[in-house]
Design a protein around this motif. Structure first.
Motif, PDB file in Angstrom:
ATOM      1  N   GLU A  46      -4.570  -6.615 -12.396  1.00 43.07           N
ATOM      2  CA  GLU A  46      -3.316  -5.849 -12.385  1.00 43.07           C
ATOM      3  C   GLU A  46      -2.211  -6.680 -11.729  1.00 43.07           C
ATOM      4  N   ALA A  47      -2.619  -7.448 -10.701  1.00 46.07           N
ATOM      5  CA  ALA A  47      -1.638  -8.253  -9.995  1.00 46.07           C
ATOM      6  C   ALA A  47      -1.029  -9.279 -10.943  1.00 46.07           C
ATOM      7  N   ALA A  50       1.367  -7.578 -13.143  1.00 42.52           N
ATOM      8  CA  ALA A  50       2.605  -7.264 -12.425  1.00 42.52           C
ATOM      9  C   ALA A  50       3.502  -8.495 -12.360  1.00 42.52           C
TER      10      ALA A  50
ATOM     11  N   MET B 302       0.941  -3.958   1.538  1.00 46.70           N
ATOM     12  CA  MET B 302       0.285  -2.970   0.693  1.00 46.70           C
ATOM     13  C   MET B 302       1.171  -2.614  -0.498  1.00 46.70           C
ATOM     14  N   ALA B 303       2.480  -2.681  -0.301  1.00 47.29           N
ATOM     15  CA  ALA B 303       3.410  -2.312  -1.372  1.00 47.29           C
ATOM     16  C   ALA B 303       3.536  -3.422  -2.429  1.00 47.29           C
ATOM     17  N   GLN B 304       3.070  -4.623  -2.096  1.00 48.81           N
ATOM     18  CA  GLN B 304       3.178  -5.733  -3.039  1.00 48.81           C
ATOM     19  C   GLN B 304       1.845  -5.957  -3.727  1.00 48.81           C
ATOM     20  N   GLN B 305       1.736  -5.450  -4.935  1.00 45.64           N
ATOM     21  CA  GLN B 305       0.465  -5.522  -5.651  1.00 45.64           C
ATOM     22  C   GLN B 305       0.015  -6.941  -5.953  1.00 45.64           C
ATOM     23  N   ASP B 306       0.978  -7.839  -6.069  1.00 41.23           N
ATOM     24  CA  ASP B 306       0.594  -9.170  -6.537  1.00 41.23           C
ATOM     25  C   ASP B 306       0.702 -10.228  -5.444  1.00 41.23           C
ATOM     26  N   SER B 307       0.681  -9.797  -4.186  1.00 42.39           N
ATOM     27  CA  SER B 307       0.783 -10.806  -3.139  1.00 42.39           C
ATOM     28  C   SER B 307      -0.541 -11.554  -3.034  1.00 42.39           C
ATOM     29  N   ALA B 310      -3.332  -9.308  -1.788  1.00 39.58           N
ATOM     30  CA  ALA B 310      -3.470  -7.995  -2.406  1.00 39.58           C
ATOM     31  C   ALA B 310      -4.874  -7.410  -2.209  1.00 39.58           C
ATOM     32  N   GLU B 314      -5.984  -3.798   0.009  1.00 40.24           N
ATOM     33  CA  GLU B 314      -6.286  -2.737  -0.945  1.00 40.24           C
ATOM     34  C   GLU B 314      -7.095  -1.594  -0.317  1.00 40.24           C
TER      35      GLU B 314
END
Lengths: 322, 550
Positions: A46-47, A50, B302-307, B310, B314
């Motif tokens: 998913e990342a 995104a 947590m708000a950055q899904q693609d860090s 991640a 989670e």
């Protein structure tokens, strides 16, 4: 003349659009998508999705293309995926280092090349002429990284005359252009890479100059000049060389156009923080905006410099009119 | 003439037809005695210039399998393309070579046990690209994940390793060693960590200058790309960011979680963890570090899904502040790596700066302000990053700062090592340079000390367990006997590394979690491989082609 320049400018604009489209497509057809080099494979799927969406890479190719063209017309090259900074800023950062290196090398090569080439034509058939040709061709043919490494070994490691790597002494302070580039420390670092690049470029102006000199020297007016009893030097530089310069000017203009791309191998060997390395990295990492921007600027410069060379012709040779 | 030609053609045509019939007939006959043909296989390997060892090892395996009557080709593939294929929707591949790098957070076994082997990750895009599925193993992988007691967890992890070695989920070919170097005449007391090498998070804090040169120059052959913690995606960025930003817990040199910006933690229950923040800390701009900053930082990640982090944040459900100094983490479910990875990875950011920047991913962060042991001074793209010791730090750092100097090639670094411009390296030396430094011709490298740390990362041959013949466990075991581990280590790696083996994912470098008692298939023995295949019911037809068991 003005009409000619205008017409050429229009053609250049069209060419830029064409070249940009080609560049856009070329990068999209490269294998692998940009996220492959951006995220660690251990990051959830998913990342990655995104990330694709953030950069608009999930859109259709056509949508991406129209956005790209719209931005381009406004001279907006977008932001680098990697640096998350505007492409122009990244390029600006690296450009001075490349240009200074390239121009120093160019001045070195063209000054020696023009005078050396003229002189070689004058002394046609002598041992010194063949020595000159051999010398310039050796450095033209030898891999630049090898020459660079040898130069480092000799002048930096063994003789310790010059630093081996980088553009300034480690930890050097200074923020303004003047502080960074106009000082002895920088010049010391510049010497080795500039000479290495200069030796590589030398053959072009030198051999072109020699050839066109040979042609000019057989003209009647040269014989006339001799007959008038002028000194050899006057005939060589005042009468012959000026007329033989034209092809060298073309080569020089094209060189300036491509100078922005730098000499990647030299930048790597000397750890020179130039744009060439940056462009190569952008391509391998699929950093589309940065790579596209660099190539578009590069091709535009080549075209513009070509135009300038053509215009210069008219001044250098009054026989040429447009 | 014409007629002659026609007859010739006719005769040829009949011959061809007859031979096809005959061949077809023979295949009929064969298939009554044999199982189906082992399908034609392709190993997607590395381009030789990208990873010569992987390239050579896949050629070697293809040759060995070819000798056994399998039609197989090793196909050098660009890395980006390989990732596209093995993480692609179709999962269309037989086998490939790739590796997992030994990043420090992977010292926790969760990554190499759960993430890359659990059946939950065997779907497209998951990290179990071998599509290895074994319910018994899954049960253990799940259990270690939620077991908060370290010793019990270790027992589970050890058992899981036994199953992986038996099943040969993949064939590990080798691990590299992190061979690095530093100037021993100028600095002392450096730490060397497996998976990290010399420029780990401890060396800059504990190393001591021996001369009046108090600012070491650290050489890197990779540029720093991004100083924004939300966008930094390379190890090289993080090696600097983790010194500028502080973390609640840091992994000690022997990889035990050590309270750092926290004074300690308490596991209230399996899903509730209280962390106590150290008092009296300041950011580099003088603002005090508070629990609100910590809460903000974790929530921002947590708000950055693609860090980059991640996966680590989670499991966090919510964060509460209790009093002035306690941060309570409520987890969605028990998550054993919480302390070893989550708490040791997330940087503490100053809320007063970041909450005002809008979209954090678009913020340039040209001048990072953290609360770590080193204070950012400047960064020149492609040249150097300069950091000074932060005087207001609770731990006594002995150097005055460091300079992270960026080079374009390892050759350039080697000359600057000789010229003493560089004091230590932050990357693994290439074998040619290791030998050059060891040979020390003319004493030019006498001031250098070579260090070696085993790497917890590994390279391997992945096999698609959903496809024949790799769906057959005995075939995979046979493959484990066809890989020439010594050739990889002694010849291709010049001895700088460690041996692989079937199903080996946690190697001896990870002392705490590695199970030394597990028998591993790690000998090159083609004859034994053939015997294993015979015993498993593989047969060879009259043309010498390998057939699957009936």
């Amino acid at each position: 003349m003005l009409a000619y320049i205008l017409r050429r400018t229009l053609i250049i604009l069209l060419m830029i659009l064409l070249v940009s489209s080609m560049i856009f497509l070329l990068f999209r057809t490269m294998p692998g998508d940009p996220t492959a080099s951006m995220v660690d494979p251990s990051i959830p799927r998913e990342a990655r999705q995104a990330l694709l969406e953030r950069y608009g890479l999930h859109e259709s190719l056509w949508t991406q293309y129209t956005i790209f063209m719209k931005d381009l017309v406004r001279l907006d090259f977008g932001s680098s995926y990697f640096y998350t900074r505007p492409v122009l800023e990244v390029i600006q950062d690296r450009l001075p280092a490349t240009l200074i290196l390239m121009f120093t090398a160019m001045i070195f090569a063209y000054v020696i090349g023009i005078f050396g080439g003229a002189w070689m034509a004058w002394r046609r058939g002598s041992k010194l002429e063949s020595a000159g040709i051999t010398f310039s061709l050796i450095f033209r043919s030898a891999p630049t990284f090898w020459v660079g490494l040898m130069v480092i070994l000799l002048f930096a490691v063994n003789l310790r005359w010059f630093p081996a790597q980088g553009m300034r002494t480690t930890g050097y302070e200074g923020t303004s252009f003047r502080e960074i580039f106009l000082n002895l420390d920088f010049l010391k670092h510049l010497v080795l890479p500039a000479i290495t690049a200069g030796l590589y470029f030398l053959a072009t102006p030198m051999l072109i100059m020699r050839n066109s000199m040979l042609e000019v020297l057989s003209e009647d007016y040269i014989e006339m000049a001799h007959a008038k009893g002028l000194r050899d030097r006057t005939v060589l530089y005042h009468h012959a060389a000026r007329n033989a310069l034209l092809p060298v000017v073309t080569a020089g203009a094209l060189f300036i156009g491509s100078a922005i791309g730098g000499q990647v191998l030299i930048e790597v060997v000397f750890s020179w923080p130039g744009l060439g390395r940056e462009i190569v990295q952008a391509v391998t990492r699929s950093d589309y905006p940065l790579a596209q921007g660099s190539f578009i600027i590069l091709s535009t410069l080549v075209m513009v410099m070509n135009l300038i060379a053509d215009v210069l012709y008219a001044f250098l040779d009054p026989r040429i009119t447009y | 003439m014409k007629r002659k030609k026609l007859t010739m053609l006719l005769v040829i045509g009949m011959l061809v037809a007859a031979s096809m019939l005959f061949a077809g007939g023979r295949q009929e006959v064969d298939s009554t005695d044999h199982g189906p043909l082992v399908p034609d296989l392709v190993i997607l390997s590395s381009l030789p210039e990208a990873n010569l060892v992987n390239y050579e090892m896949s050629q070697e395996l293809a040759e060995e399998l070819g000798k056994l009557g399998v039609n197989i080709t090793a196909q050098p593939t660009d890395f980006a393309v390989l990732l596209d294929v093995i993480y692609g929707e179709e999962m269309d591949y037989d086998a490939y070579t790739i590796g997992w790098s030994g990043r420090v957070e992977r010292l926790d076994p969760d990554m190499f046990i759960y993430s890359i082997n659990h059946s939950a990750n065997a779907n497209p895009g998951g990290n179990n690209t071998e599509r290895y599925i074994n319910p018994d193993f899954d049960a253990l992988a799940d259990a270690q994940r939620s077991e908060m007691d370290v010793d019990t967890r270790r027992e589970i992890v050890w058992e899981a390793q036994r199953i992986l070695a038996e099943d040969v989920s993949r064939v590990t070919t080798y691990s590299r060693a992190n061979v690095q170097t530093y100037n021993k005449e100028r600095f002392t007391n450096l730490e060397n960590m497996s998976g990290e090498g010399l420029f780990n998070e401890w060396s800059p804090m504990v190393m001591e200058p021996l001369t009046d040169r108090r600012v070491p120059v650290v050489a890197s052959n990779v540029n720093i790309t991004n100083l924004n913690p939300f966008m930094a995606r390379s190890v090289y960025d993080w090696r600097n960011l983790r010194l500028i930003y502080d973390k609640l817990v840091r992994l000690s040199v022997d990889v035990t979680p050590t309270p750092w910006a926290a004074t300690g933690w308490e596991i209230v229950d399996d899903t509730t963890i209280d962390v106590t923040l150290r008092g009296g800390m300041n950011f580099h701009d003088g603002t005090p570090v508070t629990t609100a900053d910590v809460k903000y930082s974790y929530e921002a990640f947590m708000a950055q899904q693609d860090s980059y982090f991640a996966a680590f944040v989670e499991p966090i459900d919510s964060i509460e502040l209790i009093g002035d100094s306690v941060i309570r983490f409520n987890l969605k479910n028990a998550y054993a790596p919480f302390i070893t990875t989550t708490l040791t990875q997330i940087p503490i950011l100053p809320m007063h700066i970041w909450s005002n920047v809008g979209d954090v991913t678009q913020y340039n962060n040209e001048h990072p302000v953290g609360s770590g042991p080193f204070e950012f001074v400047r960064f020149r793209n492609g040249e150097e990053l300069v950091a000074n010791k932060f005087n207001d730090y609770f731990y006594p750092v002995k150097i005055d700062g460091y300079i992270f100097k960026i080079y374009a090639s390892p050759e350039g670094i080697l000359s600057d090592l000789q010229l003493q411009v560089v004091d230590m390296v932050s990357y693994d030396l290439i074998p040619a340079h290791i030998n050059q430094i060891k040979d020390n011709e003319g004493g030019r490298y006498s001031h250098l000390e070579i260090t070696e740390a085993p790497d917890i990362g590994f390279f391997y041959i992945g096999m698609n367990n959903f496809r024949p013949p790799f769906n057959n466990k005995d075939f995979r075991i046979a493959v484990a006997h066809l890989v020439d581990y010594d050739y990889a280590l002694d010849v291709l790696l010049d001895g700088y590394g460690s041996r692989g083996g079937g199903g080996l994912v946690i190697n001896a470098a990870n002392e705490f979690w590695h199970n030394p008692e597990v028998p591993i298939y790690d000998t090159y023995d083609p004859e034994k491989a053939r015997q294993i295949l015979v015993d498993a019911g593989f047969t060879w037809d009259s043309q010498g082609r390998m057939r699957m068991p009936k």
